[in-house]
Design an enzyme around this catalytic site. Structure first.
Site, PDB file in Angstrom:
ATOM      1  N   LYS A  37       0.852  -1.196   0.000  1.00  0.00           N
ATOM      2  CA  LYS A  37       0.000   0.000   0.000  1.00  0.00           C
ATOM      3  C   LYS A  37       0.882   1.238   0.000  1.00  0.00           C
ATOM      4  CE  LYS A  37      -4.610   0.480   0.712  1.00  0.00           C
ATOM      5  NZ  LYS A  37      -5.561  -0.264  -0.138  1.00  0.00           N
ATOM      6  N   THR A  82      -3.990  -5.466   0.736  1.00  0.00           N
ATOM      7  CA  THR A  82      -3.318  -4.179   0.982  1.00  0.00           C
ATOM      8  C   THR A  82      -4.140  -3.343   1.972  1.00  0.00           C
ATOM      9  OG1 THR A  82      -4.321  -3.020  -0.890  1.00  0.00           O
ATOM     10  CG2 THR A  82      -2.285  -4.217  -1.319  1.00  0.00           C
ATOM     11  N   ARG A 201      27.184  35.155  -5.918  1.00  0.00           N
ATOM     12  CA  ARG A 201      25.880  34.762  -6.469  1.00  0.00           C
ATOM     13  C   ARG A 201      25.007  34.261  -5.337  1.00  0.00           C
ATOM     14  NH1 ARG A 201      26.784  28.713  -9.222  1.00  0.00           N
ATOM     15  NH2 ARG A 201      27.675  27.778  -7.356  1.00  0.00           N
ATOM     16  N   GLN A 250      29.255  21.426  -5.609  1.00  0.00           N
ATOM     17  CA  GLN A 250      29.965  20.160  -5.415  1.00  0.00           C
ATOM     18  C   GLN A 250      30.810  20.193  -4.143  1.00  0.00           C
ATOM     19  OE1 GLN A 250      29.449  21.650  -8.357  1.00  0.00           O
ATOM     20  NE2 GLN A 250      29.585  20.232 -10.084  1.00  0.00           N
ATOM     21  N   HIS A 278      18.141  28.235  -9.299  1.00  0.00           N
ATOM     22  CA  HIS A 278      18.749  29.463  -9.830  1.00  0.00           C
ATOM     23  C   HIS A 278      17.940  30.708  -9.500  1.00  0.00           C
ATOM     24  CE1 HIS A 278      21.539  26.916 -11.882  1.00  0.00           C
ATOM     25  NE2 HIS A 278      20.598  26.354 -12.615  1.00  0.00           N
TER      26      HIS A 278
END
Ligand SMILES: O=c1[nH]c(=O)c2[nH]c(=O)[nH]c2[nH]1
Length: 325
Positions: A37, A82, A201, A250, A278
């Site tokens: 389920k 289920t 940024r 990263q 962004h």
């Protein structure tokens, strides 16, 4: 399997048995199956006194086992419906402590395995949708809550009847943003590159994190999630005086993972999935009047976005230095 069959005005019950050879001559083989389920949502209220605790969970349960005849012969005699699975989850939310969530998942899986011997493995994915206590005049309310922020906690378990369970925990949708101390420079510039280099940024992401354990400890479960989140937030934000520069999503990801593994010995591997959400600087250059935009007005962007993913694990050298469990 008896079926109703009309003949004239009479109704007969007819038992249909498919010849064994016919069933086996399909030229196909059922190589993998599981069922269960999804989206079982419930609110558990712990009301031991005037101060109530709440936990809203969304559970997916999938059972593996000897259910082949349901698929191949329409014989449901091995099937735990289920609907029953859903009811069992509700009952076990009452019968076992829901916190820590990892422990509850282990209990649920063990319950299914104990009661149905033909189940070979239980898969669970549980998401906790947070509720925060409302504060009235600065004081926490006993039983009133507001929808929480800070991401959705996730626990995943595959518990086989024989063998080692795989348990992981983490969170998703932790939305974070910093307005400076982030840049991206020194990347390859080829004939298709248009992206300018920057040392300032907006860095925004919707963090997803999943970690595995090298030992199962009830007390550790509760504290690890908060510690991982704390490390993720503090690494992202950086030093409180002036911040810490991030040269890429990263590197921030890797630094966060390293800190988690250095700080929390029970975590064996940690994975992050970081979309680069962004925010682009609004271009005021072509205005007929001069309006300065010194990294102050950005527009959001719904188009393609970066996605940075990695898993960091302990290597064999770090295992040598660790205490035996
Ligand atoms: O931190 C980043 N990593 C990238 O790999 C990348 N690529 C890109 O266009 N912007 C960024 N930012």
């Amino acid at each position: 399997m008896p079926v109703a069959c009309m003949c004239g005005s009479r109704v007969y019950k007819v038992k249909i048995t498919m010849p064994e050879t016919k069933r086996e001559s399909t030229g196909f083989e059922l190589t993998k199956q599981r069922y269960g389920k999804n989206n079982v949502k419930f609110l558990r209220v712990v009301r031991d006194g005037p101060k109530h605790e709440v936990k809203e969970l969304r559970v997916r349960i999938l059972l593996e086992g000897a259910f082949e005849i349901s698929y191949t012969q329409g014989d449901n005699s091995t099937i735990v419906a289920t609907d029953t699975q859903k009811n069992t989850l509700f009952a076990l939310a009452k019968l076992h402590p829901i916190e820590p969530l990892e422990q509850w998942c282990l209990q649920v899986a063990n319950d299914f395995l104990a009661r149905h011997k033909h189940i070979s493995a239980v898969n669970l994915k549980v998401e906790e949708h947070p509720w925060d206590r409302i504060r009235v005049s600065g004081k926490e309310h006993d039983h009133a809550f507001e929808k929480g922020s800070g991401g959705i906690r996730i626990v995943k378990l595959r518990m086989p009847r024989n063998g080692t369970p795989s348990l992981s925990a983490g969170f998703r949708d932790l939305e974070i943003l910093k307005t400076t101390q982030s840049g991206f420079e020194g990347f390859i510039r080829d004939e298709y590159t248009t992206l300018p280099e920057t040392r300032d940024r907006v860095f925004a992401t919707k963090m997803k994190c999943e970690y595995t354990f090298n030992r199962f400890s009830r007390t550790a479960f509760s504290s690890i999630q908060e510690k991982v989140k704390e490390i993720a937030l503090s690494t992202f934000a950086g030093n409180i005086e002036g911040g810490t520069y991030s040269p890429s999503v990263q590197q921030t990801l890797y630094q966060t993972a390293q800190k988690v593994l250095n700080t929390i010995p029970e975590v064996e591997t940690i994975s992050f999935s970081l979309p680069n959400v962004h925010y682009y600087l609004c271009d005021f250059k072509n205005f007929k009047t001069n309006v300065p935009n010194n990294n102050e007005v950005f527009h959001t962007y719904d188009g393609p976005s970066g996605l940075i993913e990695a898993t960091v694990s302990r290597n064999s050298a770090s295992h040598l230095g660790r205490a035996k469990m």
